[in-house]
Write a protein that holds these residues in place. Structure first.
Motif, short mmCIF file in Angstrom:
data_model
loop_
_atom_site.label_atom_id
_atom_site.label_comp_id
_atom_site.label_asym_id
_atom_site.label_seq_id
_atom_site.Cartn_x
_atom_site.Cartn_y
_atom_site.Cartn_z
N GLY A 58 0.90 -1.34 0.08
CA GLY A 58 0.04 -0.05 0.27
C GLY A 58 0.74 1.30 0.03
O GLY A 58 2.03 1.36 -0.44
N LEU A 59 0.28 2.21 0.30
CA LEU A 59 1.13 3.64 0.45
C LEU A 59 1.59 3.68 1.81
O LEU A 59 0.84 3.45 2.87
N ILE A 60 2.65 4.30 1.99
CA ILE A 60 3.47 4.51 3.27
C ILE A 60 3.03 6.01 3.74
O ILE A 60 3.14 7.08 2.87
N VAL A 61 2.61 6.12 4.81
CA VAL A 61 1.97 7.45 5.46
C VAL A 61 2.97 7.82 6.81
O VAL A 61 2.78 6.83 7.67
N PRO A 62 3.79 8.72 6.78
CA PRO A 62 4.36 9.03 7.96
C PRO A 62 3.51 9.90 8.89
O PRO A 62 2.55 10.45 8.76
N LEU A 63 3.51 9.36 10.28
CA LEU A 63 2.76 9.93 11.37
C LEU A 63 3.62 10.91 11.96
O LEU A 63 5.09 10.73 12.15
N PRO A 64 3.12 11.90 12.90
CA PRO A 64 4.00 12.79 13.68
C PRO A 64 4.85 12.05 14.80
O PRO A 64 4.58 11.14 15.16
N THR A 65 6.11 12.28 15.14
CA THR A 65 7.06 11.85 16.15
C THR A 65 6.02 11.99 17.43
O THR A 65 5.68 12.95 17.80
N PHE A 66 6.01 10.96 18.47
CA PHE A 66 5.42 10.93 19.55
C PHE A 66 6.83 11.20 20.54
O PHE A 66 7.58 10.23 20.60
N LEU A 67 6.41 12.06 21.70
CA LEU A 67 7.30 12.10 22.77
C LEU A 67 6.51 12.11 23.88
O LEU A 67 5.72 13.09 24.15
N VAL A 68 6.59 10.91 24.68
CA VAL A 68 5.62 10.72 26.05
C VAL A 68 6.45 10.59 27.18
O VAL A 68 7.69 9.82 27.17
N ASN A 69 6.05 10.66 28.18
CA ASN A 69 6.40 9.92 29.40
C ASN A 69 6.16 8.60 29.61
O ASN A 69 4.91 8.50 29.44
N LEU A 70 7.10 7.55 29.81
CA LEU A 70 6.86 6.45 30.27
C LEU A 70 6.12 6.05 31.59
O LEU A 70 6.10 7.09 32.44
N ALA A 71 5.26 5.18 31.98
CA ALA A 71 4.52 4.80 33.20
C ALA A 71 5.42 4.29 34.22
O ALA A 71 5.13 3.30 34.72
N ASP A 72 6.54 4.85 34.07
CA ASP A 72 7.53 4.13 35.20
C ASP A 72 7.18 4.55 36.47
O ASP A 72 6.53 5.86 36.66
N PRO A 73 7.56 4.30 37.62
CA PRO A 73 7.26 4.82 39.14
C PRO A 73 7.75 6.10 39.38
O PRO A 73 6.73 7.12 39.77
N LEU A 74 8.93 6.33 38.96
CA LEU A 74 9.26 7.82 39.03
C LEU A 74 9.08 8.82 38.17
O LEU A 74 9.26 10.25 38.00
N GLY A 75 8.65 8.41 36.99
CA GLY A 75 7.96 9.20 35.75
C GLY A 75 9.50 9.91 35.10
O GLY A 75 9.10 11.15 34.52
N ARG A 76 10.46 9.43 35.11
CA ARG A 76 11.93 9.92 34.53
C ARG A 76 12.35 9.46 33.19
O ARG A 76 13.25 9.67 32.64
N ARG A 77 11.56 8.52 32.70
CA ARG A 77 11.73 8.13 31.45
C ARG A 77 10.91 8.45 30.52
O ARG A 77 9.70 8.69 30.51
N TYR A 78 11.48 8.52 29.09
CA TYR A 78 10.71 9.28 28.30
C TYR A 78 10.87 8.29 26.76
O TYR A 78 11.88 7.49 26.83
N LEU A 79 9.79 8.15 26.17
CA LEU A 79 9.93 7.61 24.72
C LEU A 79 9.53 8.44 23.65
O LEU A 79 8.88 9.46 23.73
#
Length: 167
Positions: free
Chosen positions: A69-90
């Motif tokens: 099919g056709l390749i469609v780029p989505l925007p880049t996602f930057l989120v906090n991960l659900a770690d206990p201290l909330g210090r990790r990002y994806l």
């Protein structure tokens, strides 16, 4: 005549040479069987592999049909991960292969829904939940399932992760 008679040392020498050749033949046979077993276990396509079954069942002169099919780029996602201290990002870059132009238009039409859904999905993940290759494959499948729920009728064929940074 004295040379024709074998001394006991020469007789042992011939038996030792024969024994050595027998051992070499047995070792080579064992290596061959081990190589065949290793090939079957690790390199040969498994019988439950649908692509291998389709290739085996299809005509040898006709290539297997693959949906592209056709390749469609989505925007880049930057989120906090659900770690206990909330210090990790994806940071995740994704491209989606869609069935046709209608599905591509639906991606742009429902862009807000898609962003919301994927942000919620990604922010629910933990570092441990994304650390192995199997976890990444499952993430791709989850993204495809969520997008197909929004777009309907199986518009998304595949999801490709183009960038993934966990910090």
């Amino acid at each position: 005549m004295a040379q024709e008679a074998l001394t006991p040392e020469e007789g042992k020498k011939k038996k030792g040479g024969l024994l050595k050749w027998i051992i070499i033949v047995v070792l080579l046979a064992a290596l061959g069987v081990g190589g065949w077993f290793g090939y079957k276990m690790f390199f040969a396509p498994s019988p439950e592999d649908p692509a291998a079954q389709q290739d085996a069942a299809g005509d040898p002169g006709k290539p297997a049909e693959q949906k592209e099919g056709l390749i469609v780029p989505l925007p880049t996602f930057l989120v906090n991960l659900a770690d206990p201290l909330g210090r990790r990002y994806l940071k995740l870059g994704v491209e989606v292969e869609v069935r046709d132009a209608d599905a591509q238009a639906a991606l742009t039409k429902y862009e807000a829904k898609i962003k919301d859904t994927l942000l919620l999905l990604l922010s629910s993940k933990t570092y441990e939940g994304l650390s192995t290759m199997q976890d990444k494959v499952e993430l791709k499948q989850e993204i495809a399932d969520r997008l197909n729920q929004i777009l309907g009728n199986g518009g998304v064929l595949r999801v490709y992760i183009t960038e993934m940074v966990i910090q």
